[in-house]
Design an enzyme around this catalytic site. Structure first.
Site, PDB file in Angstrom:
ATOM      1  N   MET A  54       0.846  -1.200   0.000  1.00  0.00           N
ATOM      2  CA  MET A  54       0.000   0.000   0.000  1.00  0.00           C
ATOM      3  C   MET A  54       0.881   1.250   0.000  1.00  0.00           C
ATOM      4  O   MET A  54       0.425   2.345   0.339  1.00  0.00           O
ATOM      5  CB  MET A  54      -0.938  -0.008   1.211  1.00  0.00           C
ATOM      6  CG  MET A  54      -1.904  -1.196   1.170  1.00  0.00           C
ATOM      7  SD  MET A  54      -3.433  -0.911   2.048  1.00  0.00           S
ATOM      8  CE  MET A  54      -2.849  -0.676   3.703  1.00  0.00           C
ATOM      9  N   GLY A  55       2.136   1.100  -0.364  1.00  0.00           N
ATOM     10  CA  GLY A  55       3.031   2.260  -0.471  1.00  0.00           C
ATOM     11  C   GLY A  55       3.578   2.719   0.867  1.00  0.00           C
ATOM     12  O   GLY A  55       3.520   1.977   1.848  1.00  0.00           O
ATOM     13  N   LEU A 115       6.710   3.124   1.427  1.00  0.00           N
ATOM     14  CA  LEU A 115       7.617   1.983   1.544  1.00  0.00           C
ATOM     15  C   LEU A 115       8.688   2.198   2.601  1.00  0.00           C
ATOM     16  O   LEU A 115       9.180   3.301   2.791  1.00  0.00           O
ATOM     17  CB  LEU A 115       8.287   1.715   0.188  1.00  0.00           C
ATOM     18  CG  LEU A 115       7.343   1.420  -0.982  1.00  0.00           C
ATOM     19  CD1 LEU A 115       8.148   1.110  -2.239  1.00  0.00           C
ATOM     20  CD2 LEU A 115       6.383   0.285  -0.670  1.00  0.00           C
ATOM     21  N   GLY A 167      10.907  -2.906   5.543  1.00  0.00           N
ATOM     22  CA  GLY A 167      10.121  -4.142   5.525  1.00  0.00           C
ATOM     23  C   GLY A 167       9.724  -4.489   4.094  1.00  0.00           C
ATOM     24  O   GLY A 167       9.937  -5.610   3.612  1.00  0.00           O
ATOM     25  N   HIS A 168       9.162  -3.491   3.389  1.00  0.00           N
ATOM     26  CA  HIS A 168       8.789  -3.708   1.985  1.00  0.00           C
ATOM     27  C   HIS A 168      10.031  -4.039   1.152  1.00  0.00           C
ATOM     28  O   HIS A 168       9.994  -4.911   0.280  1.00  0.00           O
ATOM     29  CB  HIS A 168       8.130  -2.454   1.406  1.00  0.00           C
ATOM     30  CG  HIS A 168       6.882  -2.013   2.091  1.00  0.00           C
ATOM     31  ND1 HIS A 168       6.806  -0.858   2.835  1.00  0.00           N
ATOM     32  CD2 HIS A 168       5.641  -2.568   2.148  1.00  0.00           C
ATOM     33  CE1 HIS A 168       5.577  -0.717   3.314  1.00  0.00           C
ATOM     34  NE2 HIS A 168       4.855  -1.742   2.905  1.00  0.00           N
ATOM     35  N   GLN A 195     -10.401  -2.784   2.240  1.00  0.00           N
ATOM     36  CA  GLN A 195      -9.916  -3.441   3.462  1.00  0.00           C
ATOM     37  C   GLN A 195      -9.904  -2.510   4.671  1.00  0.00           C
ATOM     38  O   GLN A 195      -9.492  -2.916   5.751  1.00  0.00           O
ATOM     39  CB  GLN A 195      -8.537  -4.080   3.240  1.00  0.00           C
ATOM     40  CG  GLN A 195      -7.395  -3.098   3.077  1.00  0.00           C
ATOM     41  CD  GLN A 195      -6.102  -3.812   2.672  1.00  0.00           C
ATOM     42  OE1 GLN A 195      -5.978  -4.314   1.575  1.00  0.00           O
ATOM     43  NE2 GLN A 195      -5.152  -3.856   3.582  1.00  0.00           N
ATOM     44  N   LYS A 227       4.977 -10.321   9.174  1.00  0.00           N
ATOM     45  CA  LYS A 227       4.466  -9.288  10.084  1.00  0.00           C
ATOM     46  C   LYS A 227       2.928  -9.304  10.118  1.00  0.00           C
ATOM     47  O   LYS A 227       2.311  -9.129  11.152  1.00  0.00           O
ATOM     48  CB  LYS A 227       4.995  -7.932   9.603  1.00  0.00           C
ATOM     49  CG  LYS A 227       4.192  -6.721   9.926  1.00  0.00           C
ATOM     50  CD  LYS A 227       4.680  -6.094  11.178  1.00  0.00           C
ATOM     51  CE  LYS A 227       3.989  -4.833  11.595  1.00  0.00           C
ATOM     52  NZ  LYS A 227       2.815  -4.413  10.911  1.00  0.00           N
ATOM     53  N   ASP A 228       2.318  -9.497   8.934  1.00  0.00           N
ATOM     54  CA  ASP A 228       0.851  -9.591   8.865  1.00  0.00           C
ATOM     55  C   ASP A 228       0.493 -11.069   8.775  1.00  0.00           C
ATOM     56  O   ASP A 228       0.109 -11.582   7.718  1.00  0.00           O
ATOM     57  CB  ASP A 228       0.337  -8.802   7.664  1.00  0.00           C
ATOM     58  CG  ASP A 228       0.648  -7.329   7.823  1.00  0.00           C
ATOM     59  OD1 ASP A 228      -0.022  -6.664   8.615  1.00  0.00           O
ATOM     60  OD2 ASP A 228       1.613  -6.843   7.192  1.00  0.00           O
TER      61      ASP A 228
HETATM   62  P1  AMP Z   1       1.498  -2.934   3.512  1.00  0.00           P
HETATM   63  O1  AMP Z   1       2.041  -1.900   2.580  1.00  0.00           O
HETATM   64  O2  AMP Z   1       1.525  -2.519   4.942  1.00  0.00           O
HETATM   65  O3  AMP Z   1       0.164  -3.485   3.062  1.00  0.00           O
HETATM   66  O4  AMP Z   1       2.514  -4.157   3.444  1.00  0.00           O
HETATM   67  C1  AMP Z   1       2.866  -4.748   2.213  1.00  0.00           C
HETATM   68  C2  AMP Z   1       3.622  -6.022   2.495  1.00  0.00           C
HETATM   69  O5  AMP Z   1       4.797  -5.721   3.259  1.00  0.00           O
HETATM   70  C3  AMP Z   1       2.821  -7.032   3.323  1.00  0.00           C
HETATM   71  O6  AMP Z   1       3.060  -8.343   2.829  1.00  0.00           O
HETATM   72  C4  AMP Z   1       3.378  -6.855   4.717  1.00  0.00           C
HETATM   73  O7  AMP Z   1       3.269  -8.005   5.525  1.00  0.00           O
HETATM   74  C5  AMP Z   1       4.839  -6.554   4.394  1.00  0.00           C
HETATM   75  N1  AMP Z   1       5.464  -5.861   5.523  1.00  0.00           N
HETATM   76  C6  AMP Z   1       5.000  -4.763   6.173  1.00  0.00           C
HETATM   77  N2  AMP Z   1       5.812  -4.446   7.213  1.00  0.00           N
HETATM   78  C7  AMP Z   1       6.794  -5.379   7.220  1.00  0.00           C
HETATM   79  C8  AMP Z   1       7.930  -5.616   8.052  1.00  0.00           C
HETATM   80  N3  AMP Z   1       8.208  -4.839   9.095  1.00  0.00           N
HETATM   81  N4  AMP Z   1       8.741  -6.670   7.757  1.00  0.00           N
HETATM   82  C9  AMP Z   1       8.460  -7.481   6.701  1.00  0.00           C
HETATM   83  N5  AMP Z   1       7.396  -7.312   5.884  1.00  0.00           N
HETATM   84  C10 AMP Z   1       6.581  -6.292   6.137  1.00  0.00           C
END
Ligand code: AMP
Length: 278
Positions: free
Chosen positions: A31-32, A34, A37-38, A62, A151-152
């Site tokens: 979802m950007g 970044l 983690g991303h 969501q 993480k999720d």
């Molecule tokens: P989001 O942009 O928050 O929807 O996350 C996109 C992807 O990045 C999802 O698969 C998350 O689980 C992963 N993600 C978010 N935060 C982390 C993190 N701290 N470490 C590893 N993956 C992450």
């Protein structure tokens, strides 16, 4: 290498026509806003795939009505720069109207035992929205591998189940949680935390650490582990601290390589998630 920006489905299809039969496509859905983690997901795809596509889409379905959809952090310029620096081949960043052309559309429900507990209980309809967007992205991008963060955890497990149940020809790759130096799991929402919130938020990884240390010492009873964790979380608005198996069923005893500790708490105005894969 220049990262191609694909703002429409038409652009995505044109890009796909330039790829040959031997290409391996890795998809990193985001979802950007970044962060590292991303980027760790992107790095994993760069190692395995010939082409890495990052999707950037703040998915309205969501988010609940009282959640932060309109305020969710967005910084496309910075995201594109990070993608370029990390060798991403293409960024698919469509508009909401492209991804949801109809109002009353076909819907996808997660399994009852997995999708309406923990996050699914607190955020009504959350996983219906997650499955809808992820399936659309899978159909449009047709990746060989799709990368998701541990993480999720609940999201990862439900997406893995969707791939099984719908026979999707995609391998889901789980990537470990990246943390800041102080132990807090990285999240786009961490920018909402004040200095004091942040100090409080550290109770979350600390609680998980206490649980992990107790397991290393041989404790197997989930009730004792949860009690030990809760002591660290005093004065924090805990949504849940639970130990369950990979189908999200609660456990009485820890099972190695088959259990997960799930934690969600509100710190200040921000909900934070963290977990421990055992
Ligand atoms: P989001 O942009 O928050 O929807 O996350 C996109 C992807 O990045 C999802 O698969 C998350 O689980 C992963 N993600 C978010 N935060 C982390 C993190 N701290 N470490 C590893 N993956 C992450």
């Amino acid at each position: 290498m220049k990262t191609l920006l694909l703002p429409t489905i038409k652009d995505l299809i044109s890009y796909q026509k330039t790829l040959n039969q031997n290409s391996y496509i890795g998809l990193v859905p985001t979802m950007g806003a970044l962060h590292e983690g991303h980027l760790s997901l992107i790095k994993a795809s760069k190692q395995k795939d010939t082409h890495t596509i990052v999707s950037i889409f703040v998915n309205p379905t969501q988010f609940g009505p009282n959640e932060d959809f309109s305020k969710y952090p967005r910084d496309m310029q910075k995201d594109l720069r990070l993608c370029e620096e990390n060798g991403v081949d293409a960024v698919f960043a469509p508009q909401v109207s492209d991804m949801y052309p109809n109002h009353d559309e076909i819907s996808l429900n997660p399994p009852k035992n997995m999708g309406y507990v923990y996050e699914g209980f607190i955020r009504e309809g959350h996983f219906n929205g997650v499955l809808a967007i992820v399936l659309k992205l899978f159909h449009l991008i047709k990746p060989h591998h799709a990368y998701f963060g541990q993480k999720d955890a609940q999201q990862l497990l439900i997406i893995k189940r969707m791939v099984q149940d719908l026979f999707l020809p995609i391998q889901i790759i789980a990537c470990p949680t990246q943390r800041d130096a102080d132990g807090l799991a990285m999240s786009s929402r961490n920018i909402y935390l004040s200095q004091e919130d942040r100090k409080n938020a550290l109770k979350i990884p600390n609680a998980l650490k206490i649980i992990s240390q107790a397991i290393e010492r041989g404790e197997t009873k989930c009730a004792s582990l949860i009690e030990a964790g809760k002591k660290v979380l005093e004065n924090i608005e805990l949504d849940y601290l639970a130990i369950c198996d990979y189908n999200l069923a609660p456990l009485e005893e820890i099972r190695k390589n088959a259990s997960i500790v799930l934690l969600a708490a509100k710190v200040g105005k921000t909900r934070l998630l963290d977990n421990l894969w055992i």
